[in-house]
Design an enzyme around this catalytic site. Structure first.
Site, mmCIF file in Angstrom:
data_model
loop_
_atom_site.group_PDB
_atom_site.id
_atom_site.type_symbol
_atom_site.label_atom_id
_atom_site.label_comp_id
_atom_site.label_asym_id
_atom_site.label_seq_id
_atom_site.Cartn_x
_atom_site.Cartn_y
_atom_site.Cartn_z
ATOM 1 N N GLY A 201 42.830 -44.442 35.481
ATOM 2 C CA GLY A 201 42.609 -44.190 34.055
ATOM 3 C C GLY A 201 42.892 -45.429 33.219
ATOM 4 N N ASP B 290 43.940 -35.179 44.305
ATOM 5 C CA ASP B 290 44.349 -34.353 43.171
ATOM 6 C C ASP B 290 45.849 -34.098 43.331
ATOM 7 O OD1 ASP B 290 44.912 -32.270 41.438
ATOM 8 O OD2 ASP B 290 43.062 -31.156 41.901
ATOM 9 N N LEU C 244 51.108 -40.233 35.284
ATOM 10 C CA LEU C 244 50.162 -40.347 34.164
ATOM 11 C C LEU C 244 48.946 -39.446 34.336
ATOM 12 C CD1 LEU C 244 51.918 -42.977 33.878
ATOM 13 C CD2 LEU C 244 49.869 -44.114 33.066
ATOM 14 N N ALA D 159 54.286 -39.422 31.410
ATOM 15 C CA ALA D 159 53.506 -39.762 30.214
ATOM 16 C C ALA D 159 53.324 -38.497 29.381
ATOM 17 C CB ALA D 159 52.148 -40.334 30.618
ATOM 18 N N TYR E 33 46.068 -28.585 26.467
ATOM 19 C CA TYR E 33 46.703 -29.912 26.607
ATOM 20 C C TYR E 33 48.144 -29.861 26.093
ATOM 21 C CZ TYR E 33 47.233 -35.031 26.125
ATOM 22 O OH TYR E 33 47.647 -36.343 26.214
ATOM 23 N N LYS F 299 51.485 -30.268 28.414
ATOM 24 C CA LYS F 299 52.406 -31.391 28.240
ATOM 25 C C LYS F 299 53.813 -30.909 27.904
ATOM 26 C CE LYS F 299 49.849 -34.998 29.000
ATOM 27 N NZ LYS F 299 50.227 -36.035 29.963
ATOM 28 N N TYR G 259 64.321 -30.745 36.263
ATOM 29 C CA TYR G 259 64.593 -31.540 37.480
ATOM 30 C C TYR G 259 65.722 -32.541 37.221
ATOM 31 C CZ TYR G 259 61.121 -29.833 40.759
ATOM 32 O OH TYR G 259 60.427 -29.050 41.648
ATOM 33 N N THR H 251 46.891 -44.509 21.729
ATOM 34 C CA THR H 251 46.878 -45.873 22.266
ATOM 35 C C THR H 251 45.443 -46.244 22.638
ATOM 36 O OG1 THR H 251 49.143 -45.586 23.044
ATOM 37 C CG2 THR H 251 47.869 -47.344 24.074
ATOM 38 N N HIS I 125 37.715 -45.395 28.120
ATOM 39 C CA HIS I 125 36.355 -45.060 28.541
ATOM 40 C C HIS I 125 35.424 -45.029 27.335
ATOM 41 C CE1 HIS I 125 32.962 -43.137 30.407
ATOM 42 N NE2 HIS I 125 33.514 -43.422 31.579
HETATM 43 P P1 NAD Z 1 42.654 -41.329 31.162
HETATM 44 O O1 NAD Z 1 41.828 -40.104 31.112
HETATM 45 O O2 NAD Z 1 41.973 -42.647 31.067
HETATM 46 O O3 NAD Z 1 43.555 -41.350 32.469
HETATM 47 C C1 NAD Z 1 44.061 -40.198 33.090
HETATM 48 C C2 NAD Z 1 43.813 -40.327 34.582
HETATM 49 O O4 NAD Z 1 44.362 -39.185 35.276
HETATM 50 C C3 NAD Z 1 42.318 -40.370 34.927
HETATM 51 O O5 NAD Z 1 42.041 -41.493 35.734
HETATM 52 C C4 NAD Z 1 42.078 -39.058 35.660
HETATM 53 O O6 NAD Z 1 41.027 -39.130 36.600
HETATM 54 C C5 NAD Z 1 43.445 -38.811 36.292
HETATM 55 N N1 NAD Z 1 43.688 -37.405 36.653
HETATM 56 C C6 NAD Z 1 43.511 -36.311 35.873
HETATM 57 N N2 NAD Z 1 43.850 -35.197 36.556
HETATM 58 C C7 NAD Z 1 44.250 -35.596 37.791
HETATM 59 C C8 NAD Z 1 44.722 -34.911 38.947
HETATM 60 N N3 NAD Z 1 44.837 -33.589 38.971
HETATM 61 N N4 NAD Z 1 45.045 -35.644 40.048
HETATM 62 C C9 NAD Z 1 44.918 -36.992 40.039
HETATM 63 N N5 NAD Z 1 44.490 -37.697 38.966
HETATM 64 C C10 NAD Z 1 44.152 -37.000 37.854
HETATM 65 O O7 NAD Z 1 43.730 -41.208 29.986
HETATM 66 P P2 NAD Z 1 44.880 -42.213 29.511
HETATM 67 O O8 NAD Z 1 44.674 -42.484 28.074
HETATM 68 O O9 NAD Z 1 45.009 -43.356 30.448
HETATM 69 O O10 NAD Z 1 46.157 -41.284 29.633
HETATM 70 C C11 NAD Z 1 47.108 -41.424 30.673
HETATM 71 C C12 NAD Z 1 48.276 -40.478 30.407
HETATM 72 O O11 NAD Z 1 48.895 -40.814 29.172
HETATM 73 C C13 NAD Z 1 47.841 -39.013 30.311
HETATM 74 O O12 NAD Z 1 48.830 -38.218 30.935
HETATM 75 C C14 NAD Z 1 47.816 -38.772 28.825
HETATM 76 O O13 NAD Z 1 48.053 -37.423 28.511
HETATM 77 C C15 NAD Z 1 48.933 -39.672 28.332
HETATM 78 N N6 NAD Z 1 48.729 -40.051 26.925
HETATM 79 C C16 NAD Z 1 47.788 -40.971 26.567
HETATM 80 C C17 NAD Z 1 47.617 -41.289 25.215
HETATM 81 C C18 NAD Z 1 46.619 -42.314 24.759
HETATM 82 O O14 NAD Z 1 46.463 -42.472 23.546
HETATM 83 N N7 NAD Z 1 45.936 -43.050 25.600
HETATM 84 C C19 NAD Z 1 48.388 -40.631 24.237
HETATM 85 C C20 NAD Z 1 49.305 -39.677 24.647
HETATM 86 C C21 NAD Z 1 49.487 -39.394 25.992
#
Ligand code: NAD
Ligand code: UDP
Length: 312
Positions: A10, A56, A72, A113, A144, A148, A158, A174, A180
């Site tokens: 991601g 997964d 994450l 995260a 969501y 979370k 834990y 962020t 993407h």
């Molecule tokens: P993203 O969608 O680019 O990355 C998330 C990744 O998790 C993806 O590559 C996806 O394929 C993978 N994924 C989802 N479900 C999965 C599963 N069951 N098994 C394995 N992989 C799985 O999003 P991001 O922005 O990089 O976010 C990363 C983390 O940070 C997330 O948990 C998101 O909730 C958290 N977050 C991001 C932001 C932001 O602004 N970018 C803000 C708050 C929280």
């Protein structure tokens, strides 16, 4: 250290992986490509200290001994988690639970995260970590938000019951390279629309606010939090707050685009305002963001331009 990163393909996971490798660690990256992309990790193809497994995290697996887990994995963009509602709830419950079991088994540190969505449509402004939030538990976004919030409860349990060295990062919006281009988040939408000369889609009247953090600042915060002794949630975000209209204007200026604005309906339960109080991160971690929105957008432009060119 041998470090497990879930969601490694991601946006944030791939930047975190780069940072951990640069520090000399060995990284096992796991992702099921629900929303991530192999392209984000393509540059690591010949990196001997990086290993990737497509899986997964809702299914238990055995990565061998690990010293640290960064969890994450989860869809993060509203259109993506609305497309994957059950998967989103599952990854924040079964997935996070499996990763905490691994950390407990190997005595590994754990950073989760989490998100500013834990505050919902906040009645307190700016949001401090002590605020319990104002979340609709059954609306479309609840898949969501509650996933979370359940993850946070699991992480704390834990820590308290099994003594796992856990950390909770409450991340605010962020952005940066590797976001993407079509996952529907505001920065990727606006920049791609501006570069293509298409209208920028403003949801609602555009007076709702967000606070945007550049990815390098966030990853630096992750590393500092992971090394800290703090187990309660810590906000990581940029307190510079913008209305969505101001954000659109800034994107137009940075890209030099003449795109118009197009107003579309506001998604259900879209938070009215959002701004992190980062006093805790400043005090405990000595952390604060260094890159304002305009500069971060300029740093992201080459990436989005390459995506816009590739799609033509
Ligand atoms: P993203 O969608 O680019 O990355 C998330 C990744 O998790 C993806 O590559 C996806 O394929 C993978 N994924 C989802 N479900 C999965 C599963 N069951 N098994 C394995 N992989 C799985 O999003 P991001 O922005 O990089 O976010 C990363 C983390 O940070 C997330 O948990 C998101 O909730 C958290 N977050 C991001 C932001 C932001 O602004 N970018 C803000 C708050 C929280
Ligand atoms: N938004 C917008 N136009 C878009 C995409 C998003 O006006 O093309 C708005 C959205 O309604 C929200 C804000 O921008 O108020 C941030 O949306 P995003 O999906 O990036 O993340 P959120 O903070 O809502 O999780």
């Amino acid at each position: 250290m041998r470090v497990l990163v879930t969601g490694a393909a991601g946006f944030l996971g791939s930047h975190l992986t780069d940072r951990l490798l640069a520090e000399g660690h060995t990284v096992i990256g796991v992702d099921n490509f629900a929303t991530g992309s192999a392209e984000n990790l393509a540059h690591l193809k010949h990196e001997p200290r990086f290993q990737f497994e497509e899986r997964d995290i809702c299914q238990p697996f055995e990565p061998g001994p690990v010293d640290y887990v960064f969890n994450l994995a989860s869809p993060a963009s509203p259109p993506e988690y609305l497309r994957l509602p059950l998967e989103t709830l599952r990854v924040g419950s079964a997935g996070t639970g499996n990763m905490l079991e691994l950390a407990a088994h190997y005595g590994a540190g754990f950073l989760h995260a989490s998100t500013s969505e834990c505050y919902g449509d906040p009645l307190e402004h700016p949001q401090r970590e002590e605020y319990w939030g104002h979340v609709n538990p059954i609306g479309p976004r609840s898949v969501y938000d509650e996933s979370k919030r359940f993850s946070e409860a699991l992480v704390m349990a834990y820590h308290r019951a099994r003594g796992v060295n856990t950390h909770l990062a409450r991340i605010f919006n962020t952005y940066g390279p590797r976001l993407h281009p079509s996952d529907g988040r505001v920065i990727s939408n606006f920049v791609m629309q501006a570069l293509r000369g298409e209208p920028l889609t403003i949801y609602g009247d555009g007076r709702q606010t967000r606070s945007f953090c550049f990815v390098d600042d966030l990853i630096r915060g992750f590393i500092l939090l992971a090394r800290s002794d703090e187990h309660l949630p810590v906000n990581l975000g940029n307190p510079g707050e913008f209305t969505i209209l101001e954000c659109a204007q800034t994107v137009l200026e940075v890209t030099g685009s003449k795109s118009e604005l197009k107003f579309e309906p506001l998604p259900v339960d879209d938070p009215t305002r959002r701004c992190p109080d980062i006093a805790k991160a400043r005090r405990l971690l000595g952390w604060e963001p260094r890159i304002p929105l305009r500069e971060g957008l300029a740093k992201s432009l080459d990436y989005f331009k390459s995506k816009a060119a590739a799609a033509v």
